[in-house]
Motif scaffolding. Structure first.
Motif, PDB file in Angstrom:
ATOM      1  N   ARG A 254       4.431  -4.414  13.883  1.00  0.00           N
ATOM      2  CA  ARG A 254       3.671  -3.710  12.800  1.00  0.00           C
ATOM      3  C   ARG A 254       5.003  -2.938  11.972  1.00  0.00           C
ATOM      4  N   THR A 255       5.229  -3.623  10.947  1.00  0.00           N
ATOM      5  CA  THR A 255       6.559  -3.174  10.254  1.00  0.00           C
ATOM      6  C   THR A 255       6.224  -2.786   8.681  1.00  0.00           C
ATOM      7  N   ALA A 256       6.845  -1.424   8.481  1.00  0.00           N
ATOM      8  CA  ALA A 256       6.514  -0.981   7.005  1.00  0.00           C
ATOM      9  C   ALA A 256       7.980  -1.067   6.370  1.00  0.00           C
ATOM     10  N   TYR A 257       8.195  -2.183   5.376  1.00  0.00           N
ATOM     11  CA  TYR A 257       9.216  -2.363   4.488  1.00  0.00           C
ATOM     12  C   TYR A 257       9.256  -1.548   3.441  1.00  0.00           C
ATOM     13  N   VAL A 258      10.468  -1.214   2.676  1.00  0.00           N
ATOM     14  CA  VAL A 258      10.545  -0.333   1.627  1.00  0.00           C
ATOM     15  C   VAL A 258      10.124  -1.637   0.645  1.00  0.00           C
ATOM     16  N   GLU A 259       9.849  -0.988  -0.549  1.00  0.00           N
ATOM     17  CA  GLU A 259       9.168  -2.063  -1.574  1.00  0.00           C
ATOM     18  C   GLU A 259      10.320  -3.202  -1.864  1.00  0.00           C
TER      19      GLU A 259
ATOM     20  N   PRO B 232       7.473  10.688  -3.432  1.00  0.00           N
ATOM     21  CA  PRO B 232       6.090  10.584  -3.780  1.00  0.00           C
ATOM     22  C   PRO B 232       5.532   9.469  -4.560  1.00  0.00           C
ATOM     23  N   GLY B 233       4.618   8.613  -4.539  1.00  0.00           N
ATOM     24  CA  GLY B 233       4.130   7.473  -5.087  1.00  0.00           C
ATOM     25  C   GLY B 233       4.619   6.259  -4.778  1.00  0.00           C
ATOM     26  N   ALA B 234       5.672   6.430  -3.962  1.00  0.00           N
ATOM     27  CA  ALA B 234       6.168   5.078  -3.439  1.00  0.00           C
ATOM     28  C   ALA B 234       5.247   4.255  -2.741  1.00  0.00           C
ATOM     29  N   ARG B 235       5.690   2.917  -2.690  1.00  0.00           N
ATOM     30  CA  ARG B 235       4.791   1.843  -1.952  1.00  0.00           C
ATOM     31  C   ARG B 235       5.584   1.236  -1.069  1.00  0.00           C
ATOM     32  N   VAL B 236       4.856   0.896   0.110  1.00  0.00           N
ATOM     33  CA  VAL B 236       5.535  -0.229   1.125  1.00  0.00           C
ATOM     34  C   VAL B 236       4.854  -1.384   1.374  1.00  0.00           C
TER      35      VAL B 236
ATOM     36  N   ARG C 137       0.896  -1.165   0.035  1.00  0.00           N
ATOM     37  CA  ARG C 137       0.068   0.077  -0.094  1.00  0.00           C
ATOM     38  C   ARG C 137       0.842   1.262  -0.013  1.00  0.00           C
ATOM     39  N   GLY C 138       0.112   2.529  -0.219  1.00  0.00           N
ATOM     40  CA  GLY C 138       1.109   3.588  -0.151  1.00  0.00           C
ATOM     41  C   GLY C 138       1.481   4.068   1.493  1.00  0.00           C
ATOM     42  N   PRO C 139       2.342   4.381   1.628  1.00  0.00           N
ATOM     43  CA  PRO C 139       2.720   4.782   3.096  1.00  0.00           C
ATOM     44  C   PRO C 139       2.000   5.985   3.937  1.00  0.00           C
ATOM     45  N   THR C 140       2.156   5.897   5.049  1.00  0.00           N
ATOM     46  CA  THR C 140       1.347   6.969   5.910  1.00  0.00           C
ATOM     47  C   THR C 140       2.430   8.032   5.680  1.00  0.00           C
ATOM     48  N   GLU C 141       2.184   9.170   6.135  1.00  0.00           N
ATOM     49  CA  GLU C 141       3.000  10.194   6.331  1.00  0.00           C
ATOM     50  C   GLU C 141       4.297  10.009   7.211  1.00  0.00           C
ATOM     51  N   LEU C 142       4.056   9.374   8.301  1.00  0.00           N
ATOM     52  CA  LEU C 142       5.287   8.953   9.137  1.00  0.00           C
ATOM     53  C   LEU C 142       6.084   7.901   8.581  1.00  0.00           C
ATOM     54  N   GLU C 143       5.759   6.886   7.895  1.00  0.00           N
ATOM     55  CA  GLU C 143       6.414   6.111   7.416  1.00  0.00           C
ATOM     56  C   GLU C 143       7.226   6.489   6.121  1.00  0.00           C
ATOM     57  N   ALA C 144       6.605   7.554   5.440  1.00  0.00           N
ATOM     58  CA  ALA C 144       7.080   8.148   4.210  1.00  0.00           C
ATOM     59  C   ALA C 144       8.455   9.008   4.880  1.00  0.00           C
ATOM     60  N   GLU C 145       8.009   9.582   5.927  1.00  0.00           N
ATOM     61  CA  GLU C 145       9.207  10.276   6.223  1.00  0.00           C
ATOM     62  C   GLU C 145      10.288   9.652   6.795  1.00  0.00           C
ATOM     63  N   ARG C 146      10.276   8.608   7.648  1.00  0.00           N
ATOM     64  CA  ARG C 146      11.062   7.662   8.463  1.00  0.00           C
ATOM     65  C   ARG C 146      11.931   6.932   7.370  1.00  0.00           C
TER      66      ARG C 146
END
Length: 249
Positions: free
Chosen positions: A139-144, A117-121, A103-112
């Protein structure tokens, strides 16, 4: 079988612990170690990265690494990997994937994660068990590029950290923030506790050898199952995760 760079890191770590390489001394150079062990310099650099992450040696590149302290009680890699930590305290690690979505990242995930813009995690929610008892929610967000590999791992039965390292993704550096939070409705349901039960929350940002972000994680532990201890010295600071066996004094 452990990765080659892990074996080399363990050999050097043992040398630091037994005084072969005392604090203040310098390790052999990358080229010396590569020749001695029949390994590539890239493999030696990966081993050095693990030792630097543990606070054992300086992380300066282009010079022989300086030994900064004796071996710590628990290494960074054990802190990062729940499975390794569980085994080290005599427990059987377990897990259950709740969800894995791209999915698209949250604002915090994108910043950290430093995302454009347009990236997915890939976002993983996983319940972790100690000998069958639920004790933590990841609860882990990985770069694509990393999340795509996670999708092919049997996360219920394998250590994601170790499997990714076998695939060439090295968790070299991390920032940890530990605080207390009340369990929300989902936390309570997954851990089998009442809403607003106090939990230990660990926020973690991990990067690779080139300091490129790999993951941003919000992990929540039952407070009666785990504790974190920080060891301070003039040379290095070590964060240690331990099980809670008895009430604090």
């Amino acid at each position: 079988m452990s990765s080659r760079y892990r074996q080399l890191a363990d050999e050097l770590r043992a040398g630091i612990a037994d005084g072969t390489y005392p604090p203040g001394s310098r390790l052999p150079s990358e080229s010396e170690l590569a020749l001695r062990h029949g390994a590539s310099r890239g493999t030696i650099r990966q081993a050095f990265a693990l030792l630097a992450a543990d606070g054992l040696i300086s992380s300066r590149k282009g010079a022989r690494r300086l030994v900064t302290q004796a071996a710590p009680v628990q290494s960074f890699s054990q802190l990062h990997s729940f499975s390794q930590w569980a085994a080290s305290i005599g427990e059987t690690p377990g897990g259950r994937v709740v969800s894995l979505v791209r999915r698209g990242p949250t604002e915090l995930e994108a910043e950290r994660l430093g995302l454009d813009p347009g990236a997915r995690v890939y976002h993983l929610t996983r319940l972790r068990l100690l000998s069958g008892r639920p004790v933590m929610i990841e609860r882990t967000a990985y770069v694509e590029r990393v999340g795509a590999l996670v999708g092919g791992i049997d996360a219920d039965n394998e250590s994601i950290t170790l499997r990714l390292e076998e695939l060439g993704v090295v968790f070299a550096h991390a920032e940890h923030t530990v605080s207390a939070v009340p369990a929300d409705a989902e936390d309570a349901r997954l851990l089998g506790v009442r809403p607003r039960t106090p939990l230990l929350r660990e926020l973690r940002r991990t990067t690779d050898l080139e300091n490129r972000p790999l993951e941003w994680s919000d992990d929540r532990y039952l407070g009666d199952a785990v504790a974190f201890t920080v060891h301070n010295s003039v040379r290095a600071n070590t964060l240690i995760r331990s099980s809670v066996k008895e009430p604090p004094a």
